[in-house]
Scaffold this motif. Structure first.
Motif, PDB file in Angstrom:
ATOM      1  N   TYR A 115      14.861  -2.922   3.733  1.00 42.98           N
ATOM      2  CA  TYR A 115      13.809  -3.665   4.455  1.00 42.98           C
ATOM      3  C   TYR A 115      14.351  -5.053   4.790  1.00 42.98           C
ATOM      4  O   TYR A 115      14.122  -6.020   4.055  1.00 42.98           O
ATOM      5  N   GLU A 116      15.063  -5.143   5.909  1.00 45.35           N
ATOM      6  CA  GLU A 116      15.746  -6.395   6.246  1.00 45.35           C
ATOM      7  C   GLU A 116      14.782  -7.554   6.449  1.00 45.35           C
ATOM      8  O   GLU A 116      15.152  -8.723   6.267  1.00 45.35           O
ATOM      9  N   ASP A 117      13.538  -7.262   6.852  1.00 49.18           N
ATOM     10  CA  ASP A 117      12.572  -8.329   7.104  1.00 49.18           C
ATOM     11  C   ASP A 117      11.887  -8.826   5.836  1.00 49.18           C
ATOM     12  O   ASP A 117      11.116  -9.788   5.889  1.00 49.18           O
ATOM     13  N   ALA A 118      12.142  -8.192   4.712  1.00 45.86           N
ATOM     14  CA  ALA A 118      11.544  -8.651   3.453  1.00 45.86           C
ATOM     15  C   ALA A 118      12.089 -10.028   3.088  1.00 45.86           C
ATOM     16  O   ALA A 118      13.220 -10.385   3.435  1.00 45.86           O
ATOM     17  N   ALA A 119      11.294 -10.812   2.390  1.00 41.75           N
ATOM     18  CA  ALA A 119      11.722 -12.150   1.973  1.00 41.75           C
ATOM     19  C   ALA A 119      12.974 -12.047   1.098  1.00 41.75           C
ATOM     20  O   ALA A 119      13.152 -11.072   0.367  1.00 41.75           O
ATOM     21  N   PRO A 120      13.854 -13.044   1.159  1.00 41.54           N
ATOM     22  CA  PRO A 120      15.062 -13.011   0.324  1.00 41.54           C
ATOM     23  C   PRO A 120      14.713 -13.004  -1.164  1.00 41.54           C
ATOM     24  O   PRO A 120      13.849 -13.761  -1.619  1.00 41.54           O
ATOM     25  N   LEU A 121      15.401 -12.160  -1.916  1.00 40.43           N
ATOM     26  CA  LEU A 121      15.113 -12.043  -3.338  1.00 40.43           C
ATOM     27  C   LEU A 121      15.440 -13.306  -4.138  1.00 40.43           C
ATOM     28  O   LEU A 121      14.674 -13.650  -5.053  1.00 40.43           O
ATOM     29  N   PRO A 122      16.546 -14.021  -3.883  1.00 38.14           N
ATOM     30  CA  PRO A 122      16.859 -15.167  -4.743  1.00 38.14           C
ATOM     31  C   PRO A 122      15.708 -16.153  -4.919  1.00 38.14           C
ATOM     32  O   PRO A 122      15.510 -16.675  -6.026  1.00 38.14           O
ATOM     33  N   ASP A 123      14.941 -16.372  -3.866  1.00 37.01           N
ATOM     34  CA  ASP A 123      13.819 -17.314  -3.961  1.00 37.01           C
ATOM     35  C   ASP A 123      12.674 -16.763  -4.814  1.00 37.01           C
ATOM     36  O   ASP A 123      11.804 -17.532  -5.250  1.00 37.01           O
ATOM     37  N   LEU A 124      12.672 -15.454  -5.034  1.00 36.88           N
ATOM     38  CA  LEU A 124      11.561 -14.812  -5.745  1.00 36.88           C
ATOM     39  C   LEU A 124      11.877 -14.531  -7.211  1.00 36.88           C
ATOM     40  O   LEU A 124      10.969 -14.205  -7.982  1.00 36.88           O
ATOM     41  N   LEU A 125      13.138 -14.668  -7.597  1.00 29.66           N
ATOM     42  CA  LEU A 125      13.532 -14.251  -8.946  1.00 29.66           C
ATOM     43  C   LEU A 125      12.856 -15.075 -10.038  1.00 29.66           C
ATOM     44  O   LEU A 125      12.424 -14.525 -11.057  1.00 29.66           O
ATOM     45  N   GLY A 126      12.750 -16.372  -9.844  1.00 28.71           N
ATOM     46  CA  GLY A 126      12.096 -17.219 -10.842  1.00 28.71           C
ATOM     47  C   GLY A 126      10.630 -16.855 -11.025  1.00 28.71           C
ATOM     48  O   GLY A 126      10.190 -16.542 -12.150  1.00 28.71           O
ATOM     49  N   PRO A 127       9.840 -16.869  -9.939  1.00 25.86           N
ATOM     50  CA  PRO A 127       8.435 -16.457 -10.065  1.00 25.86           C
ATOM     51  C   PRO A 127       8.280 -15.033 -10.582  1.00 25.86           C
ATOM     52  O   PRO A 127       7.335 -14.732 -11.323  1.00 25.86           O
ATOM     53  N   GLY A 128       9.202 -14.145 -10.215  1.00 25.65           N
ATOM     54  CA  GLY A 128       9.124 -12.767 -10.690  1.00 25.65           C
ATOM     55  C   GLY A 128       9.307 -12.677 -12.196  1.00 25.65           C
ATOM     56  O   GLY A 128       8.576 -11.950 -12.882  1.00 25.65           O
TER      57      GLY A 128
ATOM     58  N   SER B 156       0.850  -1.189   0.000  1.00 21.94           N
ATOM     59  CA  SER B 156       0.000   0.000   0.000  1.00 21.94           C
ATOM     60  C   SER B 156       0.885   1.238   0.000  1.00 21.94           C
ATOM     61  O   SER B 156       2.106   1.145   0.163  1.00 21.94           O
ATOM     62  N   ALA B 157       0.235   2.394  -0.114  1.00 14.93           N
ATOM     63  CA  ALA B 157       0.981   3.654  -0.054  1.00 14.93           C
ATOM     64  C   ALA B 157       1.612   3.857   1.316  1.00 14.93           C
ATOM     65  O   ALA B 157       2.620   4.557   1.447  1.00 14.93           O
ATOM     66  N   ASP B 158       1.038   3.232   2.337  1.00 18.25           N
ATOM     67  CA  ASP B 158       1.552   3.377   3.699  1.00 18.25           C
ATOM     68  C   ASP B 158       2.550   2.302   4.077  1.00 18.25           C
ATOM     69  O   ASP B 158       3.227   2.417   5.100  1.00 18.25           O
ATOM     70  N   ASP B 159       2.624   1.249   3.288  1.00 21.87           N
ATOM     71  CA  ASP B 159       3.541   0.146   3.574  1.00 21.87           C
ATOM     72  C   ASP B 159       4.282  -0.206   2.292  1.00 21.87           C
ATOM     73  O   ASP B 159       3.771  -0.943   1.443  1.00 21.87           O
ATOM     74  N   THR B 160       5.494   0.335   2.152  1.00 25.47           N
ATOM     75  CA  THR B 160       6.264   0.137   0.928  1.00 25.47           C
ATOM     76  C   THR B 160       7.284  -0.992   1.050  1.00 25.47           C
ATOM     77  O   THR B 160       8.233  -1.070   0.265  1.00 25.47           O
ATOM     78  N   THR B 161       7.087  -1.873   2.030  1.00 29.14           N
ATOM     79  CA  THR B 161       7.925  -3.069   2.119  1.00 29.14           C
ATOM     80  C   THR B 161       7.820  -3.841   0.803  1.00 29.14           C
ATOM     81  O   THR B 161       6.710  -4.063   0.307  1.00 29.14           O
ATOM     82  N   PRO B 162       8.938  -4.245   0.218  1.00 30.83           N
ATOM     83  CA  PRO B 162       8.852  -4.921  -1.085  1.00 30.83           C
ATOM     84  C   PRO B 162       8.142  -6.266  -0.998  1.00 30.83           C
ATOM     85  O   PRO B 162       8.324  -7.024  -0.040  1.00 30.83           O
ATOM     86  N   LEU B 163       7.331  -6.530  -2.011  1.00 34.40           N
ATOM     87  CA  LEU B 163       6.595  -7.786  -2.141  1.00 34.40           C
ATOM     88  C   LEU B 163       6.985  -8.477  -3.444  1.00 34.40           C
ATOM     89  O   LEU B 163       7.499  -7.836  -4.362  1.00 34.40           O
ATOM     90  N   PRO B 164       6.714  -9.783  -3.557  1.00 32.83           N
ATOM     91  CA  PRO B 164       6.878 -10.439  -4.856  1.00 32.83           C
ATOM     92  C   PRO B 164       6.034  -9.736  -5.910  1.00 32.83           C
ATOM     93  O   PRO B 164       4.946  -9.228  -5.616  1.00 32.83           O
ATOM     94  N   LEU B 165       6.517  -9.712  -7.133  1.00 31.01           N
ATOM     95  CA  LEU B 165       5.791  -9.047  -8.202  1.00 31.01           C
ATOM     96  C   LEU B 165       4.415  -9.684  -8.389  1.00 31.01           C
ATOM     97  O   LEU B 165       4.280 -10.907  -8.436  1.00 31.01           O
ATOM     98  N   GLY B 166       3.396  -8.825  -8.476  1.00 29.82           N
ATOM     99  CA  GLY B 166       2.038  -9.296  -8.659  1.00 29.82           C
ATOM    100  C   GLY B 166       1.260  -9.489  -7.384  1.00 29.82           C
ATOM    101  O   GLY B 166       0.054  -9.757  -7.427  1.00 29.82           O
ATOM    102  N   GLU B 167       1.910  -9.334  -6.239  1.00 33.14           N
ATOM    103  CA  GLU B 167       1.227  -9.553  -4.960  1.00 33.14           C
ATOM    104  C   GLU B 167       0.863  -8.254  -4.259  1.00 33.14           C
ATOM    105  O   GLU B 167       0.353  -8.276  -3.135  1.00 33.14           O
ATOM    106  N   GLY B 168       1.106  -7.121  -4.906  1.00 30.53           N
ATOM    107  CA  GLY B 168       0.817  -5.834  -4.286  1.00 30.53           C
ATOM    108  C   GLY B 168      -0.152  -5.018  -5.103  1.00 30.53           C
ATOM    109  O   GLY B 168      -0.954  -5.542  -5.882  1.00 30.53           O
ATOM    110  N   VAL B 169      -0.067  -3.707  -4.919  1.00 24.02           N
ATOM    111  CA  VAL B 169      -1.070  -2.800  -5.487  1.00 24.02           C
ATOM    112  C   VAL B 169      -0.575  -1.990  -6.686  1.00 24.02           C
ATOM    113  O   VAL B 169      -1.364  -1.254  -7.289  1.00 24.02           O
ATOM    114  N   LEU B 170       0.682  -2.099  -7.035  1.00 27.14           N
ATOM    115  CA  LEU B 170       1.183  -1.262  -8.126  1.00 27.14           C
ATOM    116  C   LEU B 170       0.636  -1.740  -9.476  1.00 27.14           C
ATOM    117  O   LEU B 170       0.471  -2.938  -9.701  1.00 27.14           O
TER     118      LEU B 170
END
Length: 267
Positions: free
Chosen positions: A242-255, A201-215
C-alpha cells in the motif's frame, strides 16, 4: 510480552536504519521480510549472514523471525516448496532467528480443502525434521486459504510436531469471522507469535496506525494476558503493498505506546 515490527513496513530499508528505528522507539525485536527485494534473503553468503547477526547483536535487538513466502498447500511438486523452506531454515539458523513464517497458499479452484490440508501437512511434516536439526520452528500463518485458526488446525493437527506451529495474524482471523477467544483456544498449544495491525474495514485493508481501525487488538491482548502468554507481538504494517499508506517510521513511537497501554490495561 515483547514487541517487534516487520520490515514489510519499511521496504528495502538498510539494516542499520532498521536497527536505529527499533532502538529509538523501544522495540525489542524485528521480523525480517525475507525476499530478494530486501537486505536479508536466502541468497546471502556466509560472511554476509555473519555480518547481519553481528549488527543485530551489536544493537541489542533480536531477530524475531524470517517472514518467508513458501506456500505449503499450493498445488504442484513438493520438492521446490521443501527446498524453499530448507533455505529459510538455514538462513534462520545462521542468523539466530527462532522462527520462519510460511503461508498456506492453497488453490480452491484446483484443490479440495482436504487436498490442500493433506499437501500442507505432508510438506510441513517433512520440513519438521530439518527444522529440528536447525533448531528453528516453522510457523504456518493464518492467511489466504487457511485464514482462521480452525483452518490452520486442520493442518497442524495432521502434522503433530513440536517444530511446526502457528503464527496468528489478527487481521485474517477477524476477516474469517473468528472471535479472538476462539482463535487463541485453538492455536495456543502451537502459537509461535502474534502479528498485530489495524485497518479501516473488511473492505479497506489499507494499513492504519494501531488503534485507529476496527481490529480487536485490545481484546486479543487481553486474552493473551489473561492466559499468561508471554511471547511476541509483532506489528506487521503492510506498507510494501500500500504505497499510499503513511510512512511507518513516524508511527512506530505511537504504535509502541498504544501496545504498551493495551498491555498495562490487561495486566
Amino acid at each position: 510480552m515483547k514487541l517487534a515490527f516487520s520490515t514489510l513496513g519499511v521496504p528495502g530499508l538498510p539494516l542499520p536504519d532498521v536497527l536505529r528505528l527499533a532502538s529509538t522507539h523501544g522495540y525489542h525485536g524485528v521480523e525480517l521480510r525475507t525476499h530478494p527485494e530486501e537486505p536479508v534473503h536466502t541468497g546471502l553468503d556466509p560472511a554476509q549472514r555473519a555480518e547481519v547477526a553481528a549488527e543485530f547483536k551489536g544493537a541489542g535487538v533480536e531477530i524475531l523471525g524470517l517472514a518467508g513466502y513458501a506456500r505449503v498447500a499450493a498445488p504442484g511438486d513438493d520438492e521446490p516448496v521443501l527446498a524453499e523452506i530448507r533455505a529459510l531454515l538455514d538462513l534462520a539458523h545462521d542468523l539466530g532467528a527462532p522462527y520462519v513464517r510460511v503461508f498456506p497458499g492453497g488453490d480452491p479452484d484446483t484443490q479440495s480443502p482436504e487436498e490442500a490440508d493433506a499437501t500442507a501437512a505432508r510438506r510441513l511434516g517433512t520440513a519438521a525434521e530439518y527444522a529440528t536439526d536447525r533448531n528453528v520452528r516453522v510457523l504456518l500463518e493464518t492467511h489466504d486459504s487457511h485464514r482462521t485458526a480452525a483452518d490452520a488446525m486442520r493442518v497442524l493437527g495432521l502434522v503433530g510436531h513440536r517444530q511446526v506451529g502457528a503464527l496468528w495474524d489478527v487481521m485474517h482471523t477477524w476477516l474469517g469471522g473468528e472471535q479472538p477467544s476462539e482463535t487463541y483456544a485453538a492455536l495456543s498449544p502451537h502459537l509461535g507469535y502474534v502479528q498485530v495491525k489495524d485497518i479501516a474495514s473488511a473492505d479497506d485493508t489499507t494499513p492504519l496506525p494501531l488503534g485507529e481501525g476496527v481490529l480487536p487488538l485490545a481484546e486479543c491482548v487481553e486474552i493473551l494476558s489473561r492466559h499468561g502468554w508471554d511471547g511476541w507481538l509483532c506489528w506487521e504494517y503492510e506498507k510494501r503493498w500500500y504505497e499510499d499508506a503513511a510512512p511507518l517510521p513516524d508511527l512506530l513511537g505511537p504504535g509502541r505506546e498504544h501496545l504498551s497501554r493495551l498491555l498495562n490495561d490487561s495486566a
